[in-house]
Design a protein around this motif. Structure first.
Motif, mmCIF file in Angstrom:
data_model
loop_
_atom_site.group_PDB
_atom_site.id
_atom_site.type_symbol
_atom_site.label_atom_id
_atom_site.label_comp_id
_atom_site.label_asym_id
_atom_site.label_seq_id
_atom_site.Cartn_x
_atom_site.Cartn_y
_atom_site.Cartn_z
ATOM 1 N N GLU A 90 0.853 -1.195 0.000
ATOM 2 C CA GLU A 90 0.000 0.000 0.000
ATOM 3 C C GLU A 90 0.884 1.239 0.000
ATOM 4 O O GLU A 90 2.038 1.187 0.411
ATOM 5 C CB GLU A 90 -0.891 0.038 1.250
ATOM 6 C CG GLU A 90 -1.756 -1.174 1.485
ATOM 7 C CD GLU A 90 -2.886 -1.352 0.506
ATOM 8 O OE1 GLU A 90 -3.257 -0.356 -0.169
ATOM 9 O OE2 GLU A 90 -3.401 -2.464 0.394
ATOM 10 N N ARG A 91 0.300 2.342 -0.425
ATOM 11 C CA ARG A 91 0.934 3.659 -0.290
ATOM 12 C C ARG A 91 -0.044 4.524 0.490
ATOM 13 O O ARG A 91 -1.198 4.671 0.087
ATOM 14 C CB ARG A 91 1.213 4.260 -1.668
ATOM 15 C CG ARG A 91 2.366 3.602 -2.369
ATOM 16 C CD ARG A 91 2.683 4.307 -3.691
ATOM 17 N NE ARG A 91 3.931 3.843 -4.248
ATOM 18 C CZ ARG A 91 4.084 2.720 -4.937
ATOM 19 N NH1 ARG A 91 3.057 1.931 -5.146
ATOM 20 N NH2 ARG A 91 5.262 2.372 -5.421
ATOM 21 N N VAL A 92 0.426 5.055 1.601
ATOM 22 C CA VAL A 92 -0.441 5.870 2.451
ATOM 23 C C VAL A 92 0.231 7.203 2.734
ATOM 24 O O VAL A 92 1.452 7.328 2.663
ATOM 25 C CB VAL A 92 -0.781 5.158 3.790
ATOM 26 C CG1 VAL A 92 -1.590 3.909 3.554
ATOM 27 C CG2 VAL A 92 0.469 4.846 4.572
ATOM 28 N N GLU B 33 5.575 4.145 1.568
ATOM 29 C CA GLU B 33 5.375 2.818 1.002
ATOM 30 C C GLU B 33 5.318 1.811 2.138
ATOM 31 O O GLU B 33 6.258 1.688 2.923
ATOM 32 C CB GLU B 33 6.525 2.464 0.054
ATOM 33 C CG GLU B 33 6.574 3.338 -1.178
ATOM 34 C CD GLU B 33 7.715 2.965 -2.101
ATOM 35 O OE1 GLU B 33 8.675 2.293 -1.673
ATOM 36 O OE2 GLU B 33 7.641 3.369 -3.274
ATOM 37 N N TYR C 126 -5.037 -9.892 -1.132
ATOM 38 C CA TYR C 126 -3.838 -9.497 -1.872
ATOM 39 C C TYR C 126 -3.602 -10.402 -3.079
ATOM 40 O O TYR C 126 -3.141 -9.935 -4.121
ATOM 41 C CB TYR C 126 -2.614 -9.440 -0.953
ATOM 42 C CG TYR C 126 -2.607 -8.173 -0.139
ATOM 43 C CD1 TYR C 126 -2.380 -6.940 -0.740
ATOM 44 C CD2 TYR C 126 -2.872 -8.191 1.218
ATOM 45 C CE1 TYR C 126 -2.410 -5.761 -0.018
ATOM 46 C CE2 TYR C 126 -2.898 -7.017 1.955
ATOM 47 C CZ TYR C 126 -2.670 -5.810 1.331
ATOM 48 O OH TYR C 126 -2.705 -4.636 2.041
ATOM 49 N N ARG D 198 -5.715 -9.011 -5.779
ATOM 50 C CA ARG D 198 -5.141 -7.775 -6.320
ATOM 51 C C ARG D 198 -3.950 -8.087 -7.230
ATOM 52 O O ARG D 198 -3.758 -7.422 -8.250
ATOM 53 C CB ARG D 198 -4.728 -6.842 -5.182
ATOM 54 C CG ARG D 198 -5.934 -6.257 -4.460
ATOM 55 C CD ARG D 198 -5.552 -5.303 -3.364
ATOM 56 N NE ARG D 198 -4.876 -4.138 -3.919
ATOM 57 C CZ ARG D 198 -4.296 -3.208 -3.180
ATOM 58 N NH1 ARG D 198 -4.295 -3.313 -1.860
ATOM 59 N NH2 ARG D 198 -3.697 -2.179 -3.742
#
Length: 141
Positions: free
Chosen positions: A73-75, A83, A101, A104
């Motif tokens: 994920e990138r938050v 990252e 996942y 995805r």
């Protein structure tokens, strides 16, 4: 166990070639399946685990390919994009999180990372081939 049949025999050279052709995406999906098997086997599972129990209620995990953890994920944290390579989830939802996942990955959401990892794999394979060829050429007969 199935009864032996000579048709089961495959030359080792062909097996190694098939292994070298696995993509990073295939390796990631295999890693997820292995984590599921290890989780279900509990303490009796074998091999290195890419997950651990952080306390009685959560599991921390990463999905690794070629000794590199995928960016899952990138938050945004305080105006900075971060990252995230390790996630946690409730223990009871761990298998569902892995399936999430896997879906995805199958949907090609991580294709850019896999392309980079495939490139690294190709470079490493070429380097190993060259090193072996040089050692073989330098070795006296």
């Amino acid at each position: 166990m199935p009864k032996f049949n000579p048709a089961m025999l495959i030359p080792a050279v062909l097996v190694n070639e098939a292994s070298a052709k696995r993509s990073s995406k295939d390796i990631a999906l295999a890693a997820i399946n292995k984590m599921k098997e290890q989780f279900e086997a509990g303490l009796a599972s074998e091999g290195k685990r890419n997950f651990k129990h952080t306390d009685g209620e959560r599991v921390q995990f990463s999905i690794r390919v070629a000794n590199t953890a995928l960016v899952l994920e990138r938050v945004k944290v305080k105006d900075t994009e971060v990252e995230v390579r390790e996630m946690t989830c409730p223990t009871v939802a761990f298998l569902d999180a892995l399936s999430y996942y896997a879906d995805r990955i199958k949907a090609d959401e991580y294709s850019a990372q896999f392309a980079a990892l495939d490139g690294k794999k190709e470079q490493r394979t070429a380097k190993l081939r060259n090193t072996r060829a040089e050692k073989k050429a330098a070795k006296p007969a």
